[in-house]
Write a protein that holds these residues in place. Structure first.
Motif, short mmCIF file in Angstrom:
data_model
loop_
_atom_site.label_atom_id
_atom_site.label_comp_id
_atom_site.label_asym_id
_atom_site.label_seq_id
_atom_site.Cartn_x
_atom_site.Cartn_y
_atom_site.Cartn_z
N LEU A 1 0.79 -1.23 0.00
CA LEU A 1 0.00 0.00 0.00
C LEU A 1 0.82 1.28 0.00
N ILE A 2 2.02 1.25 0.60
CA ILE A 2 2.80 2.50 0.67
C ILE A 2 3.65 2.72 -0.58
N LEU A 3 3.64 1.74 -1.53
CA LEU A 3 4.40 1.89 -2.76
C LEU A 3 3.50 2.36 -3.89
N ASP A 4 4.12 2.82 -4.98
CA ASP A 4 3.32 3.36 -6.09
C ASP A 4 2.88 2.24 -7.04
N VAL A 5 2.12 2.64 -8.07
CA VAL A 5 1.56 1.67 -9.02
C VAL A 5 2.68 0.92 -9.73
N LEU A 6 3.71 1.63 -10.19
CA LEU A 6 4.82 1.00 -10.90
C LEU A 6 5.50 -0.05 -10.03
N GLU A 7 5.80 0.29 -8.78
CA GLU A 7 6.49 -0.64 -7.89
C GLU A 7 5.63 -1.87 -7.60
N ASN A 8 4.32 -1.67 -7.46
CA ASN A 8 3.43 -2.80 -7.22
C ASN A 8 3.31 -3.70 -8.44
N MET A 9 3.32 -3.13 -9.62
CA MET A 9 3.11 -3.93 -10.83
C MET A 9 4.37 -4.67 -11.26
N GLN A 10 5.53 -4.07 -11.05
CA GLN A 10 6.76 -4.64 -11.58
C GLN A 10 7.39 -5.71 -10.68
N ILE A 11 6.91 -5.84 -9.46
CA ILE A 11 7.62 -6.62 -8.46
C ILE A 11 7.80 -8.09 -8.84
N ALA A 12 6.85 -8.67 -9.60
CA ALA A 12 6.95 -10.09 -9.93
C ALA A 12 7.87 -10.37 -11.11
N VAL A 13 8.27 -9.33 -11.87
CA VAL A 13 9.10 -9.55 -13.06
C VAL A 13 10.52 -9.04 -12.87
N LEU A 14 10.88 -8.64 -11.64
CA LEU A 14 12.23 -8.13 -11.41
C LEU A 14 13.23 -9.24 -11.08
N GLN A 15 12.78 -10.49 -11.19
CA GLN A 15 13.72 -11.59 -10.93
C GLN A 15 14.61 -11.85 -12.14
#
Length: 513
Positions: free
Chosen positions: A363-377
């Motif tokens: 919740l404290i992160l922005d839309v970009l950070e929430n959306m990209q988190i699963a593909v940063l591996q």
């Protein structure tokens, strides 16, 4: 000139309350957030002793207006009248002391305190030594629960209560303030049919005592069952108010979305491919046991069952959140060991959880950070560096595709409506290009327009050969979107139904078997 909350509270306590036509009224309300006009010249009127439903798509402004009336937000323009007197509410405490209580969709009780302590916090009865009188507090709670026909032990820690019972405690807490305005935001989103029936009994009782209830919901059947009248908002504007007896479901949908939704469940017949996922004898201790099923490429397997049937537990085990104690999982005919979500993602599995607040959104992160988190591996990473331009472009494109309403990718996700938060989470997993997509209550708390969009998206994924597992408590969704339905009861599979043979009666028979 608006009176202060303290003055209004004093008037209320004295009993010298004007006999106004409307208990609560808002006129010309405007509220802006950075880059967004949330409310634009909005009006609302609540009668004493009535249930007034508030309808509209996610982002229409319903919750924003209610938060203004509950003292959480201050309007940029407009006025609020309470019992015929203009009033300025500077905080939620002001609203409570003036008889306005709001029960939020995400409940706000303190888990490690008892039920009684939660209800009377800041108002605890004291003994002659100035210490909290726990016996008296428990007695008052029992008296309150008796009035509301609630069977909960006042000394129970809140963390031990079900979601439904926590909801009842929130209602009792609101009533304990002698509130005559009660705002409920999606109160039935996590309740069973029996629990909903009990809630409605309480609402009818409160209405009979002259309390005005504002009821925010996306469920049409609830509107016709419990509401006396309803108001519709769209894109931050007030559309209209009608008696619930004078309209049809289609009338309300047209008012909400400004267009016809001709096909809520756009299921298409897709040629099914090979078996992608095969589950045999899967078990998790005593939570569920001997769960076996296959899912083919292009197939949507619906999973139905009552709350507590083990549906979500199976989904979490498939994704490695809670590894299985026995049984096998095979992908493309090869047995795999999925002991954590990272392993599941490597096998191109994706999992949309049922609780977007606790286990979905950061919740404290922005839309970009929430959306990209699963593909940063690995997808957008090389030599330890993130290709930020590429990942931002992919997220921007996904937001366009899913019609996410946000000023920018830098907007904190907590500022988005529930439906738009859900779309961001779906976008997160679509970016991983999954072959197996597990959706747990994908449209819970989402308006009718967003539901249709998500259903179209799920159909599109199936057409592309993705194997979809969709858990839902909404019978029309399960019947309308599934190729086959797997039904569970108390941790075991009780049967499978094809799309052609499935009916609500057959599903419920298996769900209670």
């Amino acid at each position: 000139m608006a009176v202060s909350p303290a003055t209004m509270a004093a008037i209320r306590k004295s009993g010298a309350i004007p006999n106004a036509e409307f208990l609560l009224m808002a006129e010309g309300i405007r509220k802006e957030f950075p880059g967004v006009v949330a409310l634009d010249d909005v009006s609302f009127r609540l009668k004493r002793g009535s249930v007034h439903a508030l309808m509209g798509e996610n982002g229409a402004g319903k919750s924003t207006l209610m938060k203004i009336l509950a003292g959480i937000y201050k309007p940029d323009r407009g006025r609020v009248q309470l019992r015929g007197v203009d009033i300025r509410l500077d905080s939620p405490l002001d609203a409570l002391e003036n008889g306005i209580a709001m029960i939020h969709q995400e409940l706000n009780l303190m888990a490690y305190m008892t039920v009684a302590e939660n209800i009377w916090i800041r108002r605890e009865p004291l003994n002659r030594f100035g210490l909290i009188d726990h016996g008296e507090m428990s007695r008052r709670t029992e008296e309150l629960f008796h009035r509301l026909n609630i069977a909960i032990d006042p000394e129970t820690p809140v963390k031990e209560l079900s979601v439904a019972n926590r909801q009842m405690v929130e209602i009792a807490k609101a009533v304990s303030y002698e509130s005559d305005v009660l705002i409920m935001d999606e109160p039935t989103s996590a309740l069973t049919e029996r629990e909903v029936s009990h809630l409605f009994q309480i609402i009818r009782s409160l209405r009979g005592q002259g309390i005005g209830i504002v009821y925010i919901t996306h469920k049409m059947n609830e509107l016709f069952e419990i509401a006396d009248e309803f108001s519709v908002f769209r894109d931050g504007k007030y559309i209209g108010t009608h008696s619930s007896k004078d309209v049809t479901r289609d009338d309300i949908i047209r008012m909400m979305v400004g267009r016809e939704i001709t096909q809520m469940f756009p299921k298409e017949d897709v040629p099914l491919g090979e078996i992608i996922l095969s589950v045999k004898g899967l078990a998790l201790g005593s939570t569920f046991r001997d769960v076996s099923f296959d899912v083919r490429a292009g197939e949507i397997l619906g999973v139905a069952g009552l709350v507590g049937s083990g549906r979500s537990n199976v989904a979490e085990t498939l994704f490695g959140v809670t590894p299985a104690t026995s049984g096998t999982i095979s992908i493309d005919g090869k047995e795999v060991a999925i002991d954590n979500p990272t392993t599941a993602i490597r096998h191109r599995m994706a999992f949309l959880t049922e609780d977007r607040k606790d286990t979905g959104c950061l919740l404290i992160l922005d839309v970009l950070e929430n959306m990209q988190i699963a593909v940063l591996q690995d997808k957008f990473v090389s030599n330890g560096f993130v290709h930020e331009t590429a990942v931002a472009a992919a997220c921007e494109d996904m937001c366009r595709k899913l019609r996410v309403k946000t000023p920018s990718l830098q907007e904190r996700i907590e500022n988005l409506s529930g439906g738009n938060q859900q779309k961001v989470l779906i976008g997160r997993w679509l970016l991983t290009n999954p072959r197996i997509l597990i959706l747990d209550e994908p449209t819970r708390g989402i308006d009718v327009g967003a539901k249709a969009e998500i259903h179209r998206l799920v159909t599109e994924m199936a057409k592309q050969g993705v194997a979809v597992i969709m858990i839902s408590s909404e019978m029309p969704e399960i019947l309308g979107m599934s190729d086959r339905i797997m039904v569970m009861h108390e941790g075991r599979v009780t049967g499978f139904l094809t799309r052609e043979e499935a009916t609500q009666v057959k599903v419920m028979e298996l769900a209670s078997h």
